[in-house]
Design a protein around this motif. Structure first.
Motif, PDB file in Angstrom:
ATOM      1  N   LYS A   8       3.925  -8.616  14.690  1.00  0.00           N
ATOM      2  CA  LYS A   8       2.249  -9.593  15.375  1.00  0.00           C
ATOM      3  C   LYS A   8       2.953 -10.667  15.353  1.00  0.00           C
ATOM      4  O   LYS A   8       2.681 -11.120  14.191  1.00  0.00           O
ATOM      5  CB  LYS A   8       0.859  -8.428  14.960  1.00  0.00           C
ATOM      6  CG  LYS A   8       0.947  -7.179  15.447  1.00  0.00           C
ATOM      7  CD  LYS A   8      -0.626  -7.024  14.306  1.00  0.00           C
ATOM      8  CE  LYS A   8      -0.237  -5.287  14.281  1.00  0.00           C
ATOM      9  NZ  LYS A   8      -1.054  -4.582  13.014  1.00  0.00           N
ATOM     10  N   TYR A  33      -3.038   9.368   9.277  1.00  0.00           N
ATOM     11  CA  TYR A  33      -1.726   9.078  10.264  1.00  0.00           C
ATOM     12  C   TYR A  33      -0.937  10.007   9.779  1.00  0.00           C
ATOM     13  O   TYR A  33       0.752   9.568  10.536  1.00  0.00           O
ATOM     14  CB  TYR A  33      -1.081   7.580  10.191  1.00  0.00           C
ATOM     15  CG  TYR A  33      -1.978   6.779  10.889  1.00  0.00           C
ATOM     16  CD1 TYR A  33      -3.358   6.468  12.063  1.00  0.00           C
ATOM     17  CD2 TYR A  33      -2.620   5.492  10.085  1.00  0.00           C
ATOM     18  CE1 TYR A  33      -3.454   5.502  12.290  1.00  0.00           C
ATOM     19  CE2 TYR A  33      -3.838   4.858   9.983  1.00  0.00           C
ATOM     20  CZ  TYR A  33      -3.847   4.601  11.508  1.00  0.00           C
ATOM     21  OH  TYR A  33      -5.219   3.146  11.848  1.00  0.00           O
ATOM     22  N   ARG A  92       1.604 -14.345  14.739  1.00  0.00           N
ATOM     23  CA  ARG A  92       0.682 -15.720  13.760  1.00  0.00           C
ATOM     24  C   ARG A  92      -0.496 -16.267  14.377  1.00  0.00           C
ATOM     25  O   ARG A  92       0.690 -16.855  15.779  1.00  0.00           O
ATOM     26  CB  ARG A  92       1.335 -16.208  12.631  1.00  0.00           C
ATOM     27  CG  ARG A  92       2.571 -14.355  11.542  1.00  0.00           C
ATOM     28  CD  ARG A  92       1.594 -13.982  10.885  1.00  0.00           C
ATOM     29  NE  ARG A  92       2.212 -13.148  11.716  1.00  0.00           N
ATOM     30  CZ  ARG A  92       1.236 -11.980  11.214  1.00  0.00           C
ATOM     31  NH1 ARG A  92       0.538 -11.911  10.015  1.00  0.00           N
ATOM     32  NH2 ARG A  92       1.522 -11.104  11.897  1.00  0.00           N
ATOM     33  N   ARG A 112       2.198   3.323  11.466  1.00  0.00           N
ATOM     34  CA  ARG A 112       0.434   4.657  11.854  1.00  0.00           C
ATOM     35  C   ARG A 112       1.054   6.185  12.239  1.00  0.00           C
ATOM     36  O   ARG A 112       0.270   6.400  13.490  1.00  0.00           O
ATOM     37  CB  ARG A 112      -0.226   3.617  13.076  1.00  0.00           C
ATOM     38  CG  ARG A 112      -0.789   2.673  12.126  1.00  0.00           C
ATOM     39  CD  ARG A 112      -2.203   1.954  13.143  1.00  0.00           C
ATOM     40  NE  ARG A 112      -3.053   1.348  12.341  1.00  0.00           N
ATOM     41  CZ  ARG A 112      -2.815  -0.554  11.981  1.00  0.00           C
ATOM     42  NH1 ARG A 112      -1.348  -0.236  12.683  1.00  0.00           N
ATOM     43  NH2 ARG A 112      -3.542  -1.339  11.546  1.00  0.00           N
ATOM     44  N   CYS A 116       0.174   1.882   5.700  1.00  0.00           N
ATOM     45  CA  CYS A 116      -0.750   1.363   5.839  1.00  0.00           C
ATOM     46  C   CYS A 116      -1.751   1.016   4.381  1.00  0.00           C
ATOM     47  O   CYS A 116      -2.250   2.420   3.980  1.00  0.00           O
ATOM     48  CB  CYS A 116      -1.130   1.801   7.130  1.00  0.00           C
ATOM     49  SG  CYS A 116      -2.283   0.818   8.398  1.00  0.00           S
ATOM     50  N   TRP A 117      -2.275   0.151   4.912  1.00  0.00           N
ATOM     51  CA  TRP A 117      -3.751  -0.219   3.679  1.00  0.00           C
ATOM     52  C   TRP A 117      -5.206   1.070   5.260  1.00  0.00           C
ATOM     53  O   TRP A 117      -5.113  -0.240   5.256  1.00  0.00           O
ATOM     54  CB  TRP A 117      -4.333  -1.511   3.789  1.00  0.00           C
ATOM     55  CG  TRP A 117      -5.071  -1.997   3.455  1.00  0.00           C
ATOM     56  CD1 TRP A 117      -6.543  -1.003   3.552  1.00  0.00           C
ATOM     57  CD2 TRP A 117      -5.532  -2.713   2.413  1.00  0.00           C
ATOM     58  NE1 TRP A 117      -7.705  -1.487   2.182  1.00  0.00           N
ATOM     59  CE2 TRP A 117      -6.670  -2.642   1.536  1.00  0.00           C
ATOM     60  CE3 TRP A 117      -5.119  -4.034   1.642  1.00  0.00           C
ATOM     61  CZ2 TRP A 117      -7.626  -3.300   0.927  1.00  0.00           C
ATOM     62  CZ3 TRP A 117      -4.861  -5.177   0.288  1.00  0.00           C
ATOM     63  CH2 TRP A 117      -6.388  -4.612   0.455  1.00  0.00           C
ATOM     64  N   ILE A 118      -5.080   1.500   4.063  1.00  0.00           N
ATOM     65  CA  ILE A 118      -6.733   2.336   4.472  1.00  0.00           C
ATOM     66  C   ILE A 118      -7.803   1.942   3.802  1.00  0.00           C
ATOM     67  O   ILE A 118      -7.864   2.456   3.306  1.00  0.00           O
ATOM     68  CB  ILE A 118      -5.762   4.327   4.885  1.00  0.00           C
ATOM     69  CG1 ILE A 118      -4.773   4.565   5.657  1.00  0.00           C
ATOM     70  CG2 ILE A 118      -7.465   4.636   5.688  1.00  0.00           C
ATOM     71  CD1 ILE A 118      -4.688   3.997   7.156  1.00  0.00           C
ATOM     72  N   HIS A 119      -8.817   1.699   4.313  1.00  0.00           N
ATOM     73  CA  HIS A 119      -9.978   1.173   4.220  1.00  0.00           C
ATOM     74  C   HIS A 119     -10.659   2.221   3.755  1.00  0.00           C
ATOM     75  O   HIS A 119     -10.761   3.455   4.036  1.00  0.00           O
ATOM     76  CB  HIS A 119     -10.567   0.736   5.046  1.00  0.00           C
ATOM     77  CG  HIS A 119     -11.640  -0.869   4.027  1.00  0.00           C
ATOM     78  ND1 HIS A 119     -10.471  -1.712   3.128  1.00  0.00           N
ATOM     79  CD2 HIS A 119     -12.557  -1.584   4.190  1.00  0.00           C
ATOM     80  CE1 HIS A 119     -11.406  -2.148   2.549  1.00  0.00           C
ATOM     81  NE2 HIS A 119     -12.321  -2.520   3.906  1.00  0.00           N
ATOM     82  N   ARG A 161       7.239  -6.511   6.562  1.00  0.00           N
ATOM     83  CA  ARG A 161       6.959  -5.461   6.720  1.00  0.00           C
ATOM     84  C   ARG A 161       5.648  -5.246   7.873  1.00  0.00           C
ATOM     85  O   ARG A 161       4.518  -6.336   8.381  1.00  0.00           O
ATOM     86  CB  ARG A 161       6.023  -5.847   5.090  1.00  0.00           C
ATOM     87  CG  ARG A 161       4.808  -4.290   4.941  1.00  0.00           C
ATOM     88  CD  ARG A 161       3.834  -5.054   4.348  1.00  0.00           C
ATOM     89  NE  ARG A 161       2.599  -6.643   5.229  1.00  0.00           N
ATOM     90  CZ  ARG A 161       1.937  -5.897   5.583  1.00  0.00           C
ATOM     91  NH1 ARG A 161       2.065  -4.635   6.380  1.00  0.00           N
ATOM     92  NH2 ARG A 161       1.247  -7.098   6.626  1.00  0.00           N
ATOM     93  N   SER A 177       2.390  -2.404   9.095  1.00  0.00           N
ATOM     94  CA  SER A 177       1.878  -1.536   9.345  1.00  0.00           C
ATOM     95  C   SER A 177       2.002   0.160  10.194  1.00  0.00           C
ATOM     96  O   SER A 177       2.581  -0.614  11.217  1.00  0.00           O
ATOM     97  CB  SER A 177       0.181  -1.667   9.200  1.00  0.00           C
ATOM     98  OG  SER A 177      -0.282  -2.277   8.357  1.00  0.00           O
TER      99      SER A 177
END
Ligand SMILES: Cc1cc2nc3c(=O)[nH]c(=O)nc-3n(C[C@H](O)[C@H](O)[C@H](O)COP(=O)(O)O)c2cc1C
Length: 172
Positions: A161, A76, A163, A15, A116-119, A11, A13
């Motif tokens: 990405k 996005y 770790r 965009r 995607c988590w959007i804050h 998984r 994110s």
């Protein structure tokens, strides 16, 4: 590797989303997975609002962008926005809501969708405009916005990405 571990490890994110409708059956499966997240004392403090209406989605995008002082679409281009809010009267509400957020993102990925988590949901639904929206949707209670999960078909496959070092400490 088993299927769930593979889903968790792959998984990422997203965009960049295609302008392509997400079948409602997939949205239903994803939100259902969200409801199976663990919650403190099983009080199930969160709620999920699934927005597929383009006008509402665009309105939320503008509210979210304004909080950042931006005019870009913070979603996005994703066609679906799942808003997680949680009942502030429950001590574990932020943790509960965050577990729901992760379930939603993993479920989306397992079904071939990007997310995607959007804050800034907190600020969004603390505003008079946000409170009016909740009222319009028939939502009453002491809710705080935890986050949005935006969903759609990926236009671009997001990069994985690495770790960080020293993420895990084993005490044997
Ligand atoms: C609490 C939280 C808030 C986040 N807010 C945003 C956001 O507003 N916009 C965004 O593009 N990504 C946001 N993200 C996504 C992170 O940037 C992303 O998870 C991180 O860069 C790691 O990338 P990955 O999800 O691909 O592993 C948020 C993630 C978390 C957990």
């Amino acid at each position: 590797m088993n299927e769930l571990l593979n889903t968790m490890k792959t998984r990422k994110s997203s965009r960049a989303f295609l302008d392509k409708e997400v079948p409602f059956e997939l949205i239903e499966q994803i939100v259902e997975a969200g409801t199976y997240a663990p919650t403190g004392r099983n009080l199930q403090s969160p709620i999920i609002v699934a927005v597929t209406n383009k006008e509402v989605r665009d309105h939320l995008s503008k509210m979210n962008a304004a909080i950042m002082g931006s005019e870009n679409d913070p979603f996005y281009g994703a066609p679906v926005v799942l808003i997680v809010l949680a009942d502030k009267d429950v001590r574990t509400y932020i943790y509960d809501g965050s577990c729901v957020m992760e379930n939603l993102m993993l479920a989306a990925h397992s079904l071939g969708l990007g997310s995607c988590w959007i804050h800034r949901a907190k600020e969004e639904f603390e505003s008079e405009e946000g409170k009016a929206l909740l009222k319009e949707w028939g939502i009453e209670g002491n809710y705080e916005g935890i986050g949005h999960v935006v969903l759609g078909y990926n236009e671009v496959e997001p990069a994985s990405k690495p770790r960080k070092d020293n993420y895990v400490y084993y005490v044997k």
